[in-house]
Design an enzyme around this catalytic site. Structure first.
Site, PDB file in Angstrom:
ATOM      1  N   PRO A  26       1.328  -0.999  -0.156  1.00  0.00           N
ATOM      2  CA  PRO A  26       0.170  -0.347   0.412  1.00  0.00           C
ATOM      3  C   PRO A  26       0.562   0.517  -0.067  1.00  0.00           C
ATOM      4  CG  PRO A  26      -0.479  -1.766   1.890  1.00  0.00           C
ATOM      5  CD  PRO A  26       0.662  -1.922   0.708  1.00  0.00           C
ATOM      6  N   CYS A  27       0.270   1.948  -1.187  1.00  0.00           N
ATOM      7  CA  CYS A  27       1.677   3.891  -0.875  1.00  0.00           C
ATOM      8  C   CYS A  27       0.681   4.568  -0.417  1.00  0.00           C
ATOM      9  CB  CYS A  27       1.169   3.538  -2.810  1.00  0.00           C
ATOM     10  SG  CYS A  27      -0.698   4.326  -2.738  1.00  0.00           S
ATOM     11  N   GLN A  28      -0.214   4.394   0.468  1.00  0.00           N
ATOM     12  CA  GLN A  28      -0.111   5.881   1.303  1.00  0.00           C
ATOM     13  C   GLN A  28       0.936   6.045   1.962  1.00  0.00           C
ATOM     14  OE1 GLN A  28      -2.037   2.721   1.176  1.00  0.00           O
ATOM     15  NE2 GLN A  28      -4.255   3.233   0.767  1.00  0.00           N
ATOM     16  N   LEU A  30       3.745   5.840   1.632  1.00  0.00           N
ATOM     17  CA  LEU A  30       5.376   6.418   1.079  1.00  0.00           C
ATOM     18  C   LEU A  30       4.827   7.888   0.240  1.00  0.00           C
ATOM     19  CD1 LEU A  30       5.872   3.349   0.338  1.00  0.00           C
ATOM     20  CD2 LEU A  30       7.375   4.488   1.986  1.00  0.00           C
ATOM     21  N   SER A  31       3.348   8.238  -0.207  1.00  0.00           N
ATOM     22  CA  SER A  31       3.097   8.523  -0.841  1.00  0.00           C
ATOM     23  C   SER A  31       3.376  10.765  -0.084  1.00  0.00           C
ATOM     24  CB  SER A  31       1.726   8.521  -1.595  1.00  0.00           C
ATOM     25  OG  SER A  31       1.015  10.188  -2.199  1.00  0.00           O
TER      26      SER A  31
END
Length: 180
Positions: A26-28, A30-31
């Protein structure tokens, strides 16, 4: 493709051998649009579950064969947002590279770049393994929008990661990403 359920409950030794494992944590966390909790975040920390499962799969395959010759999975593909390169001042991407490299070589150490900034494309060669990464943009892959993603490819049984990821047909895309 098989759905194996909750990643935290999967035992890699119970999975039939395959050549390639693909995942995108999941990218949340790292975004640049998120809270930037990085790999310590609740969601992006699932990356370590992917690493654990691949190690379990390779240990099981090695034991089954009784040798280190062509242990599976050979390849790992990881995708995420470009913010992964700068999350936690680049330390999160260094950890992604190092943990991935340690699948192929337990004592691998990946230093940060001298200037502290990860490039949009790169590769690393180790003792019998290789890793390459680059930013892709959906507009170059037949999607009518700009949607950038980092793709990392690891070859745990050889040096083909860069050859595969940097196919000359798509070289211009990587150059365009670096120019931005």
């Amino acid at each position: 493709m098989k759905h194996l359920g909750d990643i935290t409950k999967i035992n890699g030794a119970d999975i039939e051998p395959v050549d390639v494992i693909t995942a995108g944590s999941p990218c949340q966390d790292l975004s640049v649009a998120g809270k930037r909790a990085g790999l310590d975040g609740e969601r992006s920390g699932l990356f370590m579950e992917q690493i654990r499962i691949i190690k379990e799969m390779r240990e099981s395959d090695r034991a089954r064969k009784g040798s280190d010759e062509y242990v599976r999975p050979r390849y790992m593909v990881w995708e995420n947002v470009p913010g992964a390169l700068s999350s936690n001042k680049g330390e999160d991407f260094r950890c992604v590279l190092e943990e991935t490299a340690r699948i192929g070589q337990e004592d691998a150490v990946i230093p940060r770049p001298a200037n502290g900034v990860w490039s949009y494309a790169g590769s690393i060669l180790g003792d019998g393994w290789s890793i390459a990464w680059r930013i892709h943009d959906a507009q170059y892959w037949g999607v009518p929008q700009r949607r950038k993603r980092i793709c990392m490819l690891a070859d745990f049984n050889g040096y083909t990661a860069a050859d595969i990821l940097f196919d000359p047909q798509y070289k211009r895309e990587a150059e365009d990403a670096d120019a931005e």
